[in-house]
Design an enzyme around this catalytic site. Structure first.
Site, PDB file in Angstrom:
ATOM      1  N   THR A  12      35.090   7.336  80.872  1.00 35.69           N
ATOM      2  CA  THR A  12      34.122   8.026  81.719  1.00 35.69           C
ATOM      3  C   THR A  12      34.666   8.097  83.142  1.00 35.69           C
ATOM      4  O   THR A  12      35.334   7.185  83.619  1.00 35.69           O
ATOM      5  CB  THR A  12      32.749   7.328  81.711  1.00 35.69           C
ATOM      6  OG1 THR A  12      32.856   6.026  82.298  1.00 35.69           O
ATOM      7  CG2 THR A  12      32.225   7.191  80.286  1.00 35.69           C
ATOM      8  N   GLY A  14      36.979  10.137  84.136  1.00 37.30           N
ATOM      9  CA  GLY A  14      38.429  10.149  83.954  1.00 37.30           C
ATOM     10  C   GLY A  14      39.159  11.261  84.663  1.00 37.30           C
ATOM     11  O   GLY A  14      40.347  11.473  84.426  1.00 37.30           O
ATOM     12  N   GLY A  17      41.355   9.104  90.175  1.00 45.53           N
ATOM     13  CA  GLY A  17      41.436   7.678  90.476  1.00 45.53           C
ATOM     14  C   GLY A  17      41.809   6.794  89.303  1.00 45.53           C
ATOM     15  O   GLY A  17      42.692   7.102  88.506  1.00 45.53           O
ATOM     16  N   ILE A  18      41.112   5.669  89.200  1.00 51.68           N
ATOM     17  CA  ILE A  18      41.386   4.694  88.147  1.00 51.68           C
ATOM     18  C   ILE A  18      41.179   5.310  86.771  1.00 51.68           C
ATOM     19  O   ILE A  18      41.968   5.080  85.843  1.00 51.68           O
ATOM     20  CB  ILE A  18      40.488   3.458  88.321  1.00 51.68           C
ATOM     21  CG1 ILE A  18      40.875   2.684  89.583  1.00 51.68           C
ATOM     22  CG2 ILE A  18      40.585   2.539  87.104  1.00 51.68           C
ATOM     23  CD1 ILE A  18      39.923   1.549  89.935  1.00 51.68           C
ATOM     24  N   SER A 135      33.805  -4.725  90.072  1.00 51.81           N
ATOM     25  CA  SER A 135      34.386  -4.788  91.414  1.00 51.81           C
ATOM     26  C   SER A 135      34.294  -6.205  91.956  1.00 51.81           C
ATOM     27  O   SER A 135      33.326  -6.922  91.679  1.00 51.81           O
ATOM     28  CB  SER A 135      33.644  -3.839  92.365  1.00 51.81           C
ATOM     29  OG  SER A 135      34.074  -4.023  93.705  1.00 51.81           O
ATOM     30  N   TYR A 148      25.420  -1.771  96.184  1.00 55.38           N
ATOM     31  CA  TYR A 148      26.631  -1.576  95.362  1.00 55.38           C
ATOM     32  C   TYR A 148      27.053  -2.885  94.710  1.00 55.38           C
ATOM     33  O   TYR A 148      27.348  -2.935  93.512  1.00 55.38           O
ATOM     34  CB  TYR A 148      27.754  -1.022  96.239  1.00 55.38           C
ATOM     35  CG  TYR A 148      29.069  -0.851  95.509  1.00 55.38           C
ATOM     36  CD1 TYR A 148      29.219   0.130  94.533  1.00 55.38           C
ATOM     37  CD2 TYR A 148      30.159  -1.665  95.809  1.00 55.38           C
ATOM     38  CE1 TYR A 148      30.425   0.289  93.870  1.00 55.38           C
ATOM     39  CE2 TYR A 148      31.367  -1.510  95.155  1.00 55.38           C
ATOM     40  CZ  TYR A 148      31.501  -0.530  94.185  1.00 55.38           C
ATOM     41  OH  TYR A 148      32.698  -0.381  93.522  1.00 55.38           O
TER      42      TYR A 148
END
Length: 251
Positions: A12, A14, A17-18, A135, A148
């Site tokens: 997801t 995609g 970035g990562i 994170s 966050y």
């Protein structure tokens, strides 16, 4: 040797970035990859570059998750790897945080992630791998990150619970907690380029390796958790932060 040959992987978020780096690495290891994103043009371009399937889907809308699962099922029948990478990052001190700020983050980062897993479960193969992108903010206590950070802490808790619930099916559930990564995300959090660069310089000094991670370095951990190399890794969090959370006193 490619260790994900004929495996089906859904990433997801995609398209950048990562998520983009992870999709590229999983495809390089032989997986059949599906990426998602909210912006049609970005998904189309990324899918073409990666030679994977791209599906436009907003993780914050449950009917779109249903459509995503149905499309993946129609195409591949089942899934072996689910990398829950999509999310949003925005920051506000508690005094000025709005209900919209709270709802947007929680809707995408917690509710959307949770129900994406739930709706994919019927087509995830026994012995599959579910990977959450969380994170280090969940534990750092960084100013202005309260909502966050709470969203990522919630996902870390979900990670442990689901590892137990899905153990009878031999589905491994793990989380990756990156530190700062050089991705377009930092340009989307309401900071100017000068502010982003200044923030990066200060934060970089607190990382033992004195730099931000590259998205590809996080993707390598995704590949590990997706593969049989991690066959006995379950219910854990792998921190990939260059030593940021070591909290060095004197060096």
């Amino acid at each position: 040797m490619k260790n994900l040959t004929n495996k089906v992987a859904v990433v997801t978020g995609g398209n950048s970035g990562i998520g983009y780096a992870a999709a590229k690495e999983l495809a390089a290891q032989g997986a059949k990859v599906v990426i998602t994103g909210r912006k049609a043009e970005a998904v189309k371009n990324a899918a073409a570059e990666l030679n994977v399937i791209g599906i436009v889907s907003d993780q914050g809308k449950l009917d779109q998750i249903d459509n995503l699962v149905a499309e993946v099922k129609a195409t591949y029948g089942s899934v072996d790897v689910l990398f829950l990478n999509a999310g949003v990052a925005s920051f506000s001190p508690v005094e000025s945080a709005t209900e919209d700020h709270y709802d947007t983050i929680m809707n995408l980062n917690v509710k959307g992630v949770y129900f994406t897993v739930q709706k994919f479960l019927p087509i995830i193969n026994d012995g599959g791998s579910i990977i959450f992108n969380t994170s280090v903010n969940a534990v750092l206590g960084m100013p202005s990150s309260s909502v966050y950070a709470a969203s990522k802490a919630a996902v870390l808790s979900i990670n442990k619970v689901l590892a137990g619930e899905l153990a009878p099916r031999k589905i491994r559930v793990n989380a990756i907690s990156p530190g700062p990564v050089e991705t377009p995300l930092y340009g989307k959090v309401g900071l100017s380029e000068e502010e982003v660069n200044g923030f990066g310089a200060i934060l970089g000094q607190k990382i033992l390796l004195n730099r931000f991670a590259q998205a590809e370095e996080i993707a390598n951990v995704v590949r590990f958790l997706a593969s049989d190399d991690a066959s006995f890794v379950n219910g854990t969090e792998i921190t990939v932060d260059g030593g940021l959370t070591v909290n060095k006193i004197v060096y």
